[in-house]
Design a protein around this motif. Structure first.
Motif, PDB file in Angstrom:
ATOM      1  N   PRO A  26      -6.547   1.253  -4.587  1.00  0.00           N
ATOM      2  CA  PRO A  26      -5.658   2.307  -4.064  1.00  0.00           C
ATOM      3  C   PRO A  26      -4.231   1.808  -3.844  1.00  0.00           C
ATOM      4  N   ASN A  27      -3.291   2.716  -3.968  1.00  0.00           N
ATOM      5  CA  ASN A  27      -1.893   2.395  -3.670  1.00  0.00           C
ATOM      6  C   ASN A  27      -1.676   2.512  -2.165  1.00  0.00           C
ATOM      7  N   VAL A  28      -1.238   1.433  -1.567  1.00  0.00           N
ATOM      8  CA  VAL A  28      -0.872   1.428  -0.155  1.00  0.00           C
ATOM      9  C   VAL A  28       0.486   0.758  -0.041  1.00  0.00           C
ATOM     10  N   SER A  29       1.204   1.084   0.999  1.00  0.00           N
ATOM     11  CA  SER A  29       2.516   0.482   1.211  1.00  0.00           C
ATOM     12  C   SER A  29       2.360  -0.976   1.627  1.00  0.00           C
ATOM     13  N   VAL A  30       3.113  -1.850   0.968  1.00  0.00           N
ATOM     14  CA  VAL A  30       3.110  -3.277   1.297  1.00  0.00           C
ATOM     15  C   VAL A  30       4.554  -3.712   1.506  1.00  0.00           C
ATOM     16  N   ASP A  31       4.830  -4.294   2.661  1.00  0.00           N
ATOM     17  CA  ASP A  31       6.153  -4.813   2.991  1.00  0.00           C
ATOM     18  C   ASP A  31       5.955  -6.030   3.897  1.00  0.00           C
ATOM     19  N   PHE A  32       5.751  -7.182   3.280  1.00  0.00           N
ATOM     20  CA  PHE A  32       5.439  -8.415   3.995  1.00  0.00           C
ATOM     21  C   PHE A  32       6.536  -9.439   3.745  1.00  0.00           C
ATOM     22  N   GLY A  55      -4.224  -8.273   6.733  1.00  0.00           N
ATOM     23  CA  GLY A  55      -3.512  -7.170   7.367  1.00  0.00           C
ATOM     24  C   GLY A  55      -2.521  -6.433   6.484  1.00  0.00           C
ATOM     25  N   TYR A  56      -2.444  -6.784   5.209  1.00  0.00           N
ATOM     26  CA  TYR A  56      -1.530  -6.112   4.280  1.00  0.00           C
ATOM     27  C   TYR A  56      -2.302  -5.725   3.036  1.00  0.00           C
ATOM     28  N   GLY A  57      -1.806  -4.710   2.318  1.00  0.00           N
ATOM     29  CA  GLY A  57      -2.504  -4.251   1.130  1.00  0.00           C
ATOM     30  C   GLY A  57      -3.810  -3.571   1.508  1.00  0.00           C
ATOM     31  N   VAL A  58      -4.728  -3.504   0.559  1.00  0.00           N
ATOM     32  CA  VAL A  58      -6.022  -2.866   0.792  1.00  0.00           C
ATOM     33  C   VAL A  58      -6.972  -3.829   1.506  1.00  0.00           C
ATOM     34  N   ALA A  59      -7.015  -5.085   1.022  1.00  0.00           N
ATOM     35  CA  ALA A  59      -7.956  -6.067   1.584  1.00  0.00           C
ATOM     36  C   ALA A  59      -7.265  -7.383   1.917  1.00  0.00           C
TER      37      ALA A  59
END
Length: 138
Positions: A26-32, A55-59
């Protein structure tokens, strides 16, 4: 005319039926972002080094130091049956990662599958470096 309509209908049905809903990460917002000088990132100082970020992305994320000195980032969510959200683990040495649910493996140099049953690459994210800070985004 009827033949053209029949062909168009077959093409439309085949396009709609291709692929399952859960067959892509799935597309999720990632800003790390984090400093490369942070001790938790010390593995990235060497070629082939990798770190896991939760804690970031899907997994979670994998950040990897490529042979050419640049960095790659991938979602830890297995690209094989991603609806299961099985998080891949780093192998030792960390040139590959493994899906503990299916046994699939991927190369961290480019995210491509290297062991079946996986056939799709890991989901990659954009990586930028500025002032010893690493940024992972989509």
């Amino acid at each position: 005319m009827m033949r053209k309509l029949g062909i168009a209908a077959i093409l439309l049905i085949s396009c709609i039926s291709c692929g399952k809903v859960g067959d892509v990460v799935p597309n999720v917002s990632v800003d790390f972002s984090i400093s490369l000088l942070d001790p938790r990132m010390s593995a990235l100082h060497n070629t082939g080094g990798a770190v896991l970020i939760n804690g970031y992305g899907v997994a979670g994320l994998i950040i990897y130091r490529e042979a050419n000195g640049s960095y790659a980032a991938y979602d830890r969510c297995s690209a094989y049956e991603p609806a299961n959200k099985c998080a891949v683990t780093l192998d030792n040495p960390s040139y590959t990662c493994t899906d503990p649910c299916s046994g699939s493996k991927w190369s961290l140099e480019d995210g491509t599958p290297v062991k079946a049953p996986a056939i799709k690459s890991l989901k990659a994210y954009a990586v930028n470096i500025s002032n010893n800070q690493i940024f992972v985004q989509n």
